[in-house]
Write a protein that holds these residues in place. Structure first.
Motif, PDB file in Angstrom:
ATOM      1  N   HIS A 343     -16.740  93.641   7.330  1.00 57.94           N
ATOM      2  CA  HIS A 343     -17.161  93.345   5.972  1.00 57.94           C
ATOM      3  C   HIS A 343     -16.137  92.498   5.229  1.00 57.94           C
ATOM      4  O   HIS A 343     -16.440  91.966   4.169  1.00 57.94           O
ATOM      5  N   ALA A 344     -14.927  92.415   5.711  1.00 54.99           N
ATOM      6  CA  ALA A 344     -13.885  91.674   5.021  1.00 54.99           C
ATOM      7  C   ALA A 344     -13.884  90.225   5.450  1.00 54.99           C
ATOM      8  O   ALA A 344     -13.980  89.917   6.633  1.00 54.99           O
ATOM      9  N   VAL A 345     -13.776  89.309   4.492  1.00 51.38           N
ATOM     10  CA  VAL A 345     -13.655  87.893   4.829  1.00 51.38           C
ATOM     11  C   VAL A 345     -12.246  87.591   5.307  1.00 51.38           C
ATOM     12  O   VAL A 345     -12.045  86.860   6.272  1.00 51.38           O
ATOM     13  N   TRP A 346     -11.238  88.193   4.623  1.00 54.65           N
ATOM     14  CA  TRP A 346      -9.842  87.960   4.976  1.00 54.65           C
ATOM     15  C   TRP A 346      -9.250  89.193   5.633  1.00 54.65           C
ATOM     16  O   TRP A 346      -9.486  90.318   5.200  1.00 54.65           O
ATOM     17  N   LEU A 347      -8.466  89.008   6.670  1.00 51.80           N
ATOM     18  CA  LEU A 347      -7.740  90.080   7.350  1.00 51.80           C
ATOM     19  C   LEU A 347      -6.257  89.760   7.324  1.00 51.80           C
ATOM     20  O   LEU A 347      -5.858  88.600   7.462  1.00 51.80           O
ATOM     21  N   ALA A 348      -5.447  90.786   7.127  1.00 50.38           N
ATOM     22  CA  ALA A 348      -3.993  90.617   7.120  1.00 50.38           C
ATOM     23  C   ALA A 348      -3.413  91.205   8.396  1.00 50.38           C
ATOM     24  O   ALA A 348      -3.828  92.273   8.855  1.00 50.38           O
ATOM     25  N   SER A 349      -2.452  90.514   8.977  1.00 51.61           N
ATOM     26  CA  SER A 349      -1.794  91.009  10.185  1.00 51.61           C
ATOM     27  C   SER A 349      -0.322  90.644  10.130  1.00 51.61           C
ATOM     28  O   SER A 349       0.072  89.619   9.570  1.00 51.61           O
ATOM     29  N   ALA A 350       0.507  91.528  10.690  1.00 55.01           N
ATOM     30  CA  ALA A 350       1.950  91.312  10.683  1.00 55.01           C
ATOM     31  C   ALA A 350       2.350  90.356  11.804  1.00 55.01           C
ATOM     32  O   ALA A 350       1.767  90.354  12.895  1.00 55.01           O
ATOM     33  N   SER A 351       3.342  89.527  11.507  1.00 55.67           N
ATOM     34  CA  SER A 351       3.893  88.627  12.516  1.00 55.67           C
ATOM     35  C   SER A 351       5.402  88.555  12.319  1.00 55.67           C
ATOM     36  O   SER A 351       5.947  89.137  11.379  1.00 55.67           O
ATOM     37  N   ARG A 352       6.089  87.837  13.198  1.00 48.88           N
ATOM     38  CA  ARG A 352       7.538  87.717  13.069  1.00 48.88           C
ATOM     39  C   ARG A 352       7.936  87.029  11.780  1.00 48.88           C
ATOM     40  O   ARG A 352       9.002  87.286  11.218  1.00 48.88           O
ATOM     41  N   SER A 353       7.074  86.150  11.270  1.00 45.24           N
ATOM     42  CA  SER A 353       7.397  85.413  10.052  1.00 45.24           C
ATOM     43  C   SER A 353       6.859  86.079   8.791  1.00 45.24           C
ATOM     44  O   SER A 353       6.957  85.528   7.707  1.00 45.24           O
ATOM     45  N   GLY A 354       6.266  87.278   8.938  1.00 51.76           N
ATOM     46  CA  GLY A 354       5.732  87.996   7.789  1.00 51.76           C
ATOM     47  C   GLY A 354       4.258  88.291   7.943  1.00 51.76           C
ATOM     48  O   GLY A 354       3.726  88.312   9.058  1.00 51.76           O
ATOM     49  N   ILE A 355       3.593  88.520   6.830  1.00 45.30           N
ATOM     50  CA  ILE A 355       2.170  88.830   6.835  1.00 45.30           C
ATOM     51  C   ILE A 355       1.362  87.540   6.891  1.00 45.30           C
ATOM     52  O   ILE A 355       1.575  86.617   6.099  1.00 45.30           O
ATOM     53  N   LEU A 356       0.435  87.468   7.853  1.00 50.69           N
ATOM     54  CA  LEU A 356      -0.456  86.324   7.974  1.00 50.69           C
ATOM     55  C   LEU A 356      -1.866  86.732   7.577  1.00 50.69           C
ATOM     56  O   LEU A 356      -2.308  87.842   7.889  1.00 50.69           O
ATOM     57  N   TYR A 357      -2.569  85.830   6.925  1.00 53.82           N
ATOM     58  CA  TYR A 357      -3.935  86.084   6.500  1.00 53.82           C
ATOM     59  C   TYR A 357      -4.863  85.151   7.284  1.00 53.82           C
ATOM     60  O   TYR A 357      -4.635  83.941   7.333  1.00 53.82           O
ATOM     61  N   ARG A 358      -5.859  85.751   7.898  1.00 54.04           N
ATOM     62  CA  ARG A 358      -6.781  84.940   8.677  1.00 54.04           C
ATOM     63  C   ARG A 358      -8.219  85.270   8.285  1.00 54.04           C
ATOM     64  O   ARG A 358      -8.519  86.369   7.800  1.00 54.04           O
ATOM     65  N   ILE A 359      -9.096  84.315   8.488  1.00 54.57           N
ATOM     66  CA  ILE A 359     -10.514  84.509   8.200  1.00 54.57           C
ATOM     67  C   ILE A 359     -11.139  85.309   9.327  1.00 54.57           C
ATOM     68  O   ILE A 359     -10.943  85.018  10.509  1.00 54.57           O
TER      69      ILE A 359
END
Length: 466
Positions: A343-359
């Motif tokens: 249901h979410a358009v945007w998802l957040a995920s952790a990476s080495r450079s910080g939090i990334l937001y992807r569709i």
């Protein structure tokens, strides 16, 4: 003063504060038990019933100094008129000029002060009247122009509505408080009546032979309030940022109105935007003053060292839950791997450079666009560019400066334009879907009040698909 009124069993407290040409007089009348002559004399002495005295659960006193120190910090003359049931009015006065000249001496005022509330006390069964005149500059009321004086009264009204909200609402012994003829309204920090408030499980914690209750709340996101006025009112005196954290009550009287009490993990927590929706109620009995180090003004409390770790754990869970509501605009957290993730358009995920937001490629509309695309690689490349250019810092700055991002209210023209665009997206959905299913699929990720948009979209879909 109001603590004393409540301790005396008052059902109503009436406060009169008039400007009177830059010479304000403060009067506080209650309909409690009143005091006999000896009790009044004892009450005018410094350090009556001290912190070691045994107190009833409803007794809000602490050091036996409040009436004198509070009064003489605000005015140069304190007059107390009191009437126990079936007796005449007794009166005593403390005057700073007399004390400076003759020592700690209380006088019997003659004649009795002329004040509308003094006449009301004389006609009552019982009660006590406190009069402050010759107000000091420290009071914050002396020297104000008329307009500024009455603006200050509104601040006082809001403060009393916060400190004594459980008495005004009747959660404790019901006590009405009236300021200049207008009843003070209670302000509930936890917005318990709002359907989107999350009440987390309460806990009973035992310490030093007694126990207290703690319950965290996560308040609704800004989008869940009907308008900006309701949202601002829920923030309370000082606003949302200042009012997050622990609310410490002693005998249901609020002592600390939002503080993280010096708790935290590797560093002490501060008032962060992401935790602004977290508020935690702590209900202390009146016999835990020493353990919580309640100060003489009853405005500060510090938790016992042995409880800091446990309180930190409880608060950390509350802050995390509040962060989820804050981040997902009141729609609740998205759990990766669960059905709600789609249901979410945007998802957040952790990476080495910080939090990334992807569709979210699994969102129904994104899936429909991919299925209809003649050049899937170009579509995926376009989505990747959008993901890598999200202006996170600018968004965060705007949110911080505006005290939380609000969803703009759509006017009629915007509703029509957006519904037209959604109808075009609806052409990508499976043809077997009903109109209601199309509406829910198209609107499920949009925040805010969607009633007007929902009605417009349904009408246009029915025109398009029959």
């Amino acid at each position: 003063m109001i603590d004393n009124c409540i301790t005396a069993g008052a059902a109503s407290v009436e406060i009169d504060l008039k400007w009177d040409h830059d010479l304000p007089v403060a009067a506080i009348l209650d309909d409690g038990r009143g005091m006999d002559e000896q009790t009044l004399v004892d009450a005018m002495c410094l350090g009556g019933d001290g912190p070691d005295s045994e107190r009833a659960p409803e007794d809000l006193g602490r050091f036996g100094m409040g009436m004198k120190t509070a009064s003489l910090s605000q005015s140069r003359r304190l007059t107390v008129l009191t009437r126990p049931a079936g007796c005449a009015v007794h009166a005593l006065r403390l005057d700073v000029a007399v004390i400076a000249r003759d020592g700690w001496i209380a006088e019997i005022p003659d004649p009795l002060p002329e004040h509308v509330l003094a006449r009301k006390l004389a006609g009552s069964r019982s009660g006590t009247l406190i009069l402050w005149d010759q107000l000091d500059e420290l009071s914050g009321l002396k020297g104000l122009g008329k307009e500024a004086f009455y603006l200050r009264l509104e601040e006082i009204r809001a403060h009393l509505g916060m400190i004594f909200h459980r008495y005004i609402d009747g959660d404790a012994s019901r006590t009405s408080i009236v300021l200049n003829g207008r009843a003070i309204k209670a302000w509930d920090p936890f917005q318990a009546s709002h359907p989107a408030t999350q009440a987390m499980p309460s806990q009973r914690i035992r310490h030093a032979g007694t126990s207290f209750t703690i319950q965290p709340f996560v308040l609704p996101h800004r989008d869940r309030f009907e308008n900006e006025t309701a949202y601002d009112a829920a923030g309370g005196p000082g606003g949302w940022g200042a009012r997050q954290g622990f609310y410490v009550y002693r005998g249901k009287r609020l002592l600390v109105a939002g503080s993280w009490l010096g708790l935290g993990g590797s560093r002490t927590w501060t008032r962060d935007e992401s935790s602004r929706l977290a508020r935690i109620q702590v209900d202390l009995p009146t016999d835990m003053d020493r353990e919580w180090r309640i100060d003489v003004r009853k405005s500060q409390a510090r938790p016992p060292g042995a409880l800091r770790s446990r309180l930190t754990d409880i608060a950390a869970r509350s802050r995390e839950a509040a962060r989820e509501v804050f981040a997902f605009r009141g729609q609740g957290p998205r759990v990766r791997g669960s059905g709600s993730e789609a249901h979410a358009v945007w998802l957040a995920s952790a990476s080495r450079s910080g939090i990334l937001y992807r569709i979210n490629r699994d969102h129904p509309l994104i899936l429909a666009c991919r299925a209809a695309s003649e050049n899937l690689r170009s579509l995926d490349a376009t989505l990747s560019i959008i993901e890598r250019t999200v202006p996170v810092e600018r968004i965060w700055l705007n949110v911080s400066e505006s005290e939380g991002a609000a969803v703009p209210i759509l006017d009629t023209e915007e509703v029509s334009e957006l519904s037209d665009k959604l109808v075009e997206l609806g052409r990508l959905l499976p043809p077997g879907m009903s109109t209601d299913q199309r509406v829910e699929t198209l609107l499920r990720s949009l925040p805010g009040d969607l009633a007007a948009l929902r009605a417009s979209l349904k009408h246009k879909l029915e025109e398009t698909y029959g």
